[in-house]
Design a protein around this motif. Structure first.
Motif, PDB file in Angstrom:
ATOM      1  N   VAL A   1       0.843  -1.196   0.000  1.00  0.00           N
ATOM      2  CA  VAL A   1       0.000   0.000   0.000  1.00  0.00           C
ATOM      3  C   VAL A   1       0.878   1.246   0.000  1.00  0.00           C
ATOM      4  N   ARG A   2       1.891   1.246   0.835  1.00  0.00           N
ATOM      5  CA  ARG A   2       2.823   2.377   0.895  1.00  0.00           C
ATOM      6  C   ARG A   2       3.551   2.541  -0.439  1.00  0.00           C
ATOM      7  N   ASP A   3       3.996   1.414  -1.025  1.00  0.00           N
ATOM      8  CA  ASP A   3       4.695   1.478  -2.306  1.00  0.00           C
ATOM      9  C   ASP A   3       3.794   2.039  -3.405  1.00  0.00           C
TER      10      ASP A   3
ATOM     11  N   GLN B   1      21.638  -1.874   0.513  1.00  0.00           N
ATOM     12  CA  GLN B   1      20.389  -1.259   0.988  1.00  0.00           C
ATOM     13  C   GLN B   1      20.509  -0.909   2.461  1.00  0.00           C
ATOM     14  N   LYS B   2      19.865   0.180   2.826  1.00  0.00           N
ATOM     15  CA  LYS B   2      19.762   0.572   4.234  1.00  0.00           C
ATOM     16  C   LYS B   2      18.363   1.138   4.423  1.00  0.00           C
ATOM     17  N   VAL B   3      17.606   0.588   5.338  1.00  0.00           N
ATOM     18  CA  VAL B   3      16.284   1.102   5.643  1.00  0.00           C
ATOM     19  C   VAL B   3      16.465   2.299   6.569  1.00  0.00           C
ATOM     20  N   ILE B   4      16.051   3.467   6.105  1.00  0.00           N
ATOM     21  CA  ILE B   4      16.241   4.683   6.903  1.00  0.00           C
ATOM     22  C   ILE B   4      14.958   5.170   7.568  1.00  0.00           C
ATOM     23  N   ASP B   5      13.826   4.602   7.174  1.00  0.00           N
ATOM     24  CA  ASP B   5      12.543   4.977   7.784  1.00  0.00           C
ATOM     25  C   ASP B   5      11.659   3.752   7.841  1.00  0.00           C
ATOM     26  N   PRO B   6      11.877   2.911   8.870  1.00  0.00           N
ATOM     27  CA  PRO B   6      11.063   1.681   8.954  1.00  0.00           C
ATOM     28  C   PRO B   6       9.583   1.996   9.127  1.00  0.00           C
ATOM     29  N   VAL B   7       8.782   1.100   8.612  1.00  0.00           N
ATOM     30  CA  VAL B   7       7.325   1.258   8.691  1.00  0.00           C
ATOM     31  C   VAL B   7       6.873   0.953  10.096  1.00  0.00           C
TER      32      VAL B   7
END
Length: 133
Positions: free
Chosen positions: A26-28, A127-133
């Motif tokens: 949904v976010r994507d 890859q680095k997740v900088i704003d986790p859901v």
């Protein structure tokens, strides 16, 4: 794609095996449809969404995500057609190169893209997740 197609597109991604539980579809979708630099194209057959591709561009490169054809319709040229439509979408914006990521164990996708003229760049993706859901 229209936002009202969201449930059908997510169902397609799940059926086609491109959905991963760690990604919020949904976010994507919302992010892809919010601006002029990305979109989601869909292919319909008899009123049902049977193919899709999320594409975007950064001013230099285009990227493909969630490239999918419903398993019941694979092998009919829909994946090739939706990819060509996305290439045309990028070309119309002056983008001359497109890239995508394929998991190393997905030999079916690798073969599909190689048949379309895509080359393995032998690159490593970080890859680095900088704003986790």
């Amino acid at each position: 794609m229209r936002l009202s197609d969201q449930d059908a597109v997510i169902a397609l991604w799940k059926a086609a095996g491109v959905y991963r539980e760690w990604n919020d579809p949904v976010r994507d979708i919302e992010k892809a449809l919010e601006g002029a630099h990305s979109t989601i194209l869909v292919g319909e057959l008899d009123g049902a969404i049977v193919a899709s591709i999320m594409c975007g561009e950064d001013g230099h490169r285009g990227w493909f995500y969630y490239v999918s054809t419903h398993p019941e319709h694979q092998g009919k040229g829909l994946g090739k057609a939706i990819s060509k439509a996305a290439e045309d979408w990028l070309r119309a914006r002056g983008i001359w190169k497109v890239q995508l990521l394929v998991r190393s164990d997905n030999t079916q996708a690798t073969s599909f893209y190689e048949a379309q003229g895509y080359k393995d760049t032998r690159s490593v993706c970080f890859q680095k997740v900088i704003d986790p859901v």
